[in-house]
Design an enzyme around this catalytic site. Structure first.
Site, PDB file in Angstrom:
ATOM      1  N   CYS A  77      26.011  25.608  57.973  1.00 16.37           N
ATOM      2  CA  CYS A  77      25.784  26.200  59.292  1.00 16.37           C
ATOM      3  C   CYS A  77      24.309  26.577  59.472  1.00 16.37           C
ATOM      4  O   CYS A  77      23.478  25.691  59.543  1.00 16.37           O
ATOM      5  CB  CYS A  77      26.733  27.384  59.509  1.00 16.37           C
ATOM      6  N   HIS A 106      32.110  25.171  58.298  1.00 20.73           N
ATOM      7  CA  HIS A 106      32.198  26.104  57.164  1.00 20.73           C
ATOM      8  C   HIS A 106      33.212  25.626  56.122  1.00 20.73           C
ATOM      9  O   HIS A 106      34.401  25.882  56.263  1.00 20.73           O
ATOM     10  CB  HIS A 106      32.593  27.501  57.665  1.00 20.73           C
ATOM     11  N   GLU A 156      33.778  26.821  53.293  1.00 17.58           N
ATOM     12  CA  GLU A 156      34.299  27.915  52.474  1.00 17.58           C
ATOM     13  C   GLU A 156      35.530  28.583  53.061  1.00 17.58           C
ATOM     14  O   GLU A 156      36.251  29.282  52.361  1.00 17.58           O
ATOM     15  CB  GLU A 156      33.191  28.962  52.234  1.00 17.58           C
ATOM     16  N   SER A 187      40.916  55.513  36.576  1.00 14.17           N
ATOM     17  CA  SER A 187      41.559  56.000  37.788  1.00 14.17           C
ATOM     18  C   SER A 187      42.988  55.490  37.927  1.00 14.17           C
ATOM     19  O   SER A 187      43.698  55.868  38.834  1.00 14.17           O
ATOM     20  CB  SER A 187      40.762  55.510  39.001  1.00 14.17           C
ATOM     21  N   GLY A 188      43.382  54.596  37.023  1.00 16.56           N
ATOM     22  CA  GLY A 188      44.691  53.953  37.194  1.00 16.56           C
ATOM     23  C   GLY A 188      44.552  52.649  37.967  1.00 16.56           C
ATOM     24  O   GLY A 188      45.467  51.840  37.997  1.00 16.56           O
ATOM     25  N   GLY A 189      43.418  52.439  38.605  1.00 17.10           N
ATOM     26  CA  GLY A 189      43.182  51.209  39.379  1.00 17.10           C
ATOM     27  C   GLY A 189      42.813  50.052  38.455  1.00 17.10           C
ATOM     28  O   GLY A 189      42.470  50.250  37.282  1.00 17.10           O
ATOM     29  N   VAL A 190      42.856  48.853  39.012  1.00 17.12           N
ATOM     30  CA  VAL A 190      42.686  47.663  38.174  1.00 17.12           C
ATOM     31  C   VAL A 190      41.260  47.538  37.622  1.00 17.12           C
ATOM     32  O   VAL A 190      41.069  47.161  36.463  1.00 17.12           O
ATOM     33  CB  VAL A 190      43.155  46.376  38.919  1.00 17.12           C
ATOM     34  N   ASP A 191      40.244  47.910  38.409  1.00 16.98           N
ATOM     35  CA  ASP A 191      38.864  47.705  37.945  1.00 16.98           C
ATOM     36  C   ASP A 191      38.546  48.556  36.711  1.00 16.98           C
ATOM     37  O   ASP A 191      38.008  48.065  35.717  1.00 16.98           O
ATOM     38  CB  ASP A 191      37.845  48.028  39.057  1.00 16.98           C
ATOM     39  N   SER A 192      38.881  49.849  36.795  1.00 13.68           N
ATOM     40  CA  SER A 192      38.554  50.705  35.648  1.00 13.68           C
ATOM     41  C   SER A 192      39.426  50.356  34.443  1.00 13.68           C
ATOM     42  O   SER A 192      38.973  50.423  33.303  1.00 13.68           O
ATOM     43  CB  SER A 192      38.649  52.187  36.006  1.00 13.68           C
TER      44      SER A 192
END
Ligand code: XMP
Length: 506
Positions: free
Chosen positions: A78, A166, A168, A220-225
């Protein structure tokens, strides 16, 4: 490791280009349009992204492409295609109206490596206000659509391609194939980026970087940490100390359940129950931003006071992921938002930051987590806001209200799991309203709080739609909440999309 560089000209879909390249098991970096890493020997190709600007706009981004073109294979998308065309003598003009939506490719040049396996009629997605009305000398058109003659072009002498559409975006049917043709066929990617290769190389790097140093990490219980913790645990074992602060605003039983999960994963976790402190400071506070500020400040205080007990710690690890950092950098490369969520600690304790997931997109974090054997219930968890239920209790937050909301939320979430709907929604939860409404139970008049159920579909939380959950499901959840949760006599379902609403109510 081989990499593709994506020069970011500010399009909303730049991150999507990155994700697609990674789907092709190829590492890529998104860098501001003027920050091409000239001396990086691992670069095998360059993609120029789209942009909200026009090439003839006086403020448009016009980097010098001479160090790139002729040296690496280049694909302009683009604006990227318009820029190549404009800079090398072609013509870019306003199309009058913005062309947006579906188009069909035609006159694809036979044998062109960019269109290998892609045939005429293939659907592509257009979103542009300008058109390339003339391509530069020494270039040729290699595909058109009914309204855009130069839908794709190529240099006759260099490895340079441009596409007006595009590739993507999901709606471009042949998009991933086209990117594969560029990244693998033209640039020669060996497709060596995978969850396993990431785990192996990151663990080796962490071992070398951290040696026998001690590291602190907030969980934190979240996936990242969680994924950050398991990676570090693989690399340095008991030299990692994790701190999990319970602010009392988590879901029902969440603190205990997550602590058990962490134990099973073999992590060294200090669980701190600081809920009385949080409830005390939240007393009488009704303003959403003030609630957030109080919770943020207390979280940092509690975390810091625990962390300081680990005297010889040298590093603070964080689960920062790639989109956090891309959002933190504006297009000129300046940091506009800091993502350090544990304020002040690194400077105070002279800690260095360790962010092993900083190159990963969210779906890659999940893949890496699965690769390391983290249980699915931790991997596929819905996002949950840092201030927890405090932003889902409108008005003052009290332990009684948290209890009511935890019960209602638990019924809702459990039902989503039972009905196999949990993984079909991006995020779900219940909201407790501060008003009361009249109801009748048995022969008694009731005057209790309404609960609102919110479930949305989304891919990135930037936009979201309300989830069209089955009527029978909503009916069952409503009955269960009203019958089982004391203090609630009415259940509503939120049918607002984002924008204009947001996912959370506060
Ligand atoms: P909104 O409400 O802005 O939410 O549509 C978008 C995403 O962000 C989460 N969210 C938060 N996360 N602290 C967080 O850590 C917060 O203060 C916060 N507010 C919203 C929300 O749950 C959704 O996933």
């Amino acid at each position: 490791m081989q990499k593709i560089i994506i020069l970011n000209f500010g399009s909303q879909t730049t991150q999507l280009i990155g994700r697609r390249v990674r789907e092709l098991n190829t590492f890529c970096e998104i860098v501001p349009y003027n920050r091409f890493p000239q001396d990086d020997p691992d670069v095998i190709g360059v993609i120029l992204s789209g942009s909200p600007l026009s090439v003839y706009d006086p403020d448009s981004f016009q980097p010098d492409l001479s160090g790139i073109i002729g040296k690496y294979p280049v694909l302009g998308i683009c604006y990227g295609a318009q820029l190549i065309s404009y800079r090398y003598g072609g013509k870019v003009e306003s199309a009058g109206t913005r062309e947006y939506g579906r188009a069909h490719l035609s006159n694809i040049e036979e044998g062109n490596p960019l269109f290998d396996g892609i045939s005429d009629g293939s659907v592509v997605w257009m979103s542009h206000g300008d058109s390339i009305t003339a391509i530069p000398e020494g270039y040729r058109t290699i595909a058109s659509t009914s309204s855009v003659r130069n839908a794709a072009f190529q240099s006759c002498s260099e490895k340079v391609w441009g596409v007006q559409f595009h590739p993507e975006v999901f709606h471009t049917e042949c998009g991933l194939k086209l990117l594969e043709n560029f990244v693998v066929g033209i640039c020669g990617s060996r497709c060596e980026w995978s969850a396993q290769s990431f785990v192996d190389s990151t663990v080796a790097e962490l071992k070398q970087q951290l040696g026998s140093d001690r590291v602190i990490l907030g969980l934190s219980g979240g996936v990242d940490s969680t994924v950050t913790a398991v990676l570090l645990n693989k690399a340095i074992g008991s030299n990692l100390t994790c701190i999990f602060v319970n602010h009392g605003l988590l879901r029902k039983n969440e603190f205990e359940d997550v602590m058990k999960d962490y134990e099973v994963l073999g992590l060294n976790v200090i669980g701190v129950d600081a809920s009385p402190l949080f409830f005390k400071e939240l007393e009488g506070v009704t303003d959403p931003e003030q609630k957030r500020k109080i919770i943020g400040r207390l979280f940092v205080e509690v975390f810091n006071s625990e962390a300081q007990k680990i005297e010889d710690a040298k590093w603070l690890a964080q689960g920062t992921i790639y989109p956090d950092r891309i959002e933190s950098l504006n297009i000129t490369g300046k940091v506009i938002k800091s993502h350090h969520n544990v304020g002040g600690l690194p400077e105070k304790m002279h800690l260095q930051l360790c962010e092993p997931l900083k190159w990963l997109f969210k779906d890659e974090v999940r893949r890496v987590g699965r690769q390391m054997g983290i249980p699915e219930n931790l991997i596929s968890r819905h996002p949950f806001p840092g201030p927890g239920l405090a932003v889902r209790i409108l008005g003052e937050v009290t332990p009684e209200k948290v209890h009511i909301l935890q019960e209602a939320d638990h019924i809702f979430i459990q039902a989503l799991r039972d009905w196999k709907l949990y993984d079909q929604v991006w995020q779900a939860g219940a909201i407790l309203l501060p008003t009361r409404t009249v109801g009748v139970m048995g022969d008694e008049r009731t005057y209790e709080h309404p609960v609102v159920l919110r479930a949305v579909t989304s891919t990135d939380a930037m936009t979201a739609d309300w989830a069209d959950l089955p009527r029978a499901f909503l009916s069952e959840v409503s009955n269960n909440i009203i019958n089982k949760v004391k203090g609630v006599n009415r259940v509503c379902y939120d049918i607002s999309s984002k924008p204009p609403a947001t996912i959370e109510w506060e």
